[in-house]
Design a protein around this motif. Structure first.
Motif, PDB file in Angstrom:
ATOM      1  N   TYR A 130       0.843  -1.190   0.000  1.00 26.61           N
ATOM      2  CA  TYR A 130       0.000   0.000   0.000  1.00 26.61           C
ATOM      3  C   TYR A 130       0.883   1.246   0.000  1.00 26.61           C
ATOM      4  O   TYR A 130       1.897   1.302   0.691  1.00 26.61           O
ATOM      5  CB  TYR A 130      -0.908   0.024   1.227  1.00 26.61           C
ATOM      6  CG  TYR A 130      -1.906  -1.113   1.285  1.00 26.61           C
ATOM      7  CD1 TYR A 130      -2.838  -1.286   0.273  1.00 26.61           C
ATOM      8  CD2 TYR A 130      -1.897  -2.005   2.345  1.00 26.61           C
ATOM      9  CE1 TYR A 130      -3.754  -2.323   0.319  1.00 26.61           C
ATOM     10  CE2 TYR A 130      -2.810  -3.053   2.400  1.00 26.61           C
ATOM     11  CZ  TYR A 130      -3.741  -3.200   1.384  1.00 26.61           C
ATOM     12  OH  TYR A 130      -4.632  -4.228   1.427  1.00 26.61           O
ATOM     13  N   VAL A 131       0.484   2.235  -0.774  1.00 29.92           N
ATOM     14  CA  VAL A 131       1.168   3.524  -0.802  1.00 29.92           C
ATOM     15  C   VAL A 131       0.301   4.502  -0.016  1.00 29.92           C
ATOM     16  O   VAL A 131      -0.898   4.653  -0.302  1.00 29.92           O
ATOM     17  CB  VAL A 131       1.378   4.013  -2.245  1.00 29.92           C
ATOM     18  CG1 VAL A 131       2.043   5.384  -2.246  1.00 29.92           C
ATOM     19  CG2 VAL A 131       2.212   3.005  -3.023  1.00 29.92           C
ATOM     20  N   ALA A 132       0.896   5.146   0.968  1.00 26.21           N
ATOM     21  CA  ALA A 132       0.128   5.931   1.941  1.00 26.21           C
ATOM     22  C   ALA A 132      -0.823   6.926   1.288  1.00 26.21           C
ATOM     23  O   ALA A 132      -1.962   7.073   1.710  1.00 26.21           O
ATOM     24  CB  ALA A 132       1.086   6.657   2.888  1.00 26.21           C
ATOM     25  N   GLY A 133      -0.399   7.621   0.250  1.00 27.06           N
ATOM     26  CA  GLY A 133      -1.221   8.675  -0.314  1.00 27.06           C
ATOM     27  C   GLY A 133      -2.017   8.294  -1.535  1.00 27.06           C
ATOM     28  O   GLY A 133      -2.650   9.151  -2.147  1.00 27.06           O
ATOM     29  N   ASP A 134      -1.998   6.999  -1.913  1.00 30.56           N
ATOM     30  CA  ASP A 134      -2.647   6.590  -3.162  1.00 30.56           C
ATOM     31  C   ASP A 134      -3.749   5.573  -2.912  1.00 30.56           C
ATOM     32  O   ASP A 134      -3.647   4.735  -2.007  1.00 30.56           O
ATOM     33  CB  ASP A 134      -1.629   5.957  -4.121  1.00 30.56           C
ATOM     34  CG  ASP A 134      -0.628   6.960  -4.668  1.00 30.56           C
ATOM     35  OD1 ASP A 134      -0.899   8.176  -4.560  1.00 30.56           O
ATOM     36  OD2 ASP A 134       0.415   6.524  -5.184  1.00 30.56           O
TER      37      ASP A 134
END
Length: 205
Positions: free
Chosen positions: A34-38
């Motif tokens: 998981y990418v924090a801002g996406d």
């Protein structure tokens, strides 16, 4: 705690984006982090191992079908005990984009059946051979999740082993779009898990 009727934030409305794992059956190690801002849709779209099937129709439906056995005894007119003796999980959707890649997936075809012949994408409708096994592919869907509507929430559905085993109809009609109705049978992995469902909150950068 005071009684409340419920929370509208926990009502899910909206379709999911569906991705296939192009390298076969899926394991947790194959899932991109998981990418924090996406949104996870963007993360999967950036990963070459996953392919977005595009538009779907009638949403995404997962059916859990447990099979229970019964124990009857002389002293009770109804059954005295139920025990779980089987389980089946299906995932149903309709591919609205009638690409050859989607048709190959719907037919559970081998990757080699789709090739470029004389610059033209060509799907070989192979009858198969003795000993052929169904092609398993992983599935990941990302749709709306539960939670505060003022923040970004999504629900990620992961199926480790999906096989298309039902009839698939291909048509060209004057007054209807060509779509592929697909029913996937989900199989458990070595840990007896069909997959997982994750509710995720992310904050756009």
């Amino acid at each position: 705690m005071a009684y409340t009727r419920g929370s509208s934030n926990d009502i899910i409305v909206g379709a999911a984006a569906l991705f296939t794992y192009e390298d076969g059956a899926l394991a947790d190690a194959d899932m991109p982090a998981y990418v924090a801002g996406d949104s996870y849709k963007d993360t999967l779209a950036d990963d070459a191992d996953f392919r977005n099937v595009g538009y779907t129709m009638n949403g995404l439906e997962i059916q859990f079908q447990p099979d229970f056995g019964e124990v009857a005894v002389d002293q009770v007119l109804d059954v005295a005990k139920l025990f779980k003796q089987g389980m089946q999980v299906n995932l149903n959707t309709t591919f609205a984009e009638s690409t050859l890649e989607n048709l190959l997936f719907a037919l559970a075809g081998q990757d080699g059946d789709l090739a470029t012949v004389s610059s033209n994408p060509t799907l070989n409708l192979s009858a198969g051979d003795i000993g052929d096994v169904p092609v398993e592919r992983g599935l990941v869907a990302v749709g709306p999740g539960t939670g505060d509507a003022s923040i970004n929430v999504e629900r990620v559905y992961v199926a480790y082993r999906a096989l298309s085993i039902e009839n698939v109809t291909v048509a060209a009609k004057r007054d209807e779009a060509t779509m592929f109705e697909v029913s996937f049978r989900l199989l458990p992995n070595d840990n007896a898990s069909y997959g997982k469902i994750v509710d995720r909150t992310y904050t756009p950068a």
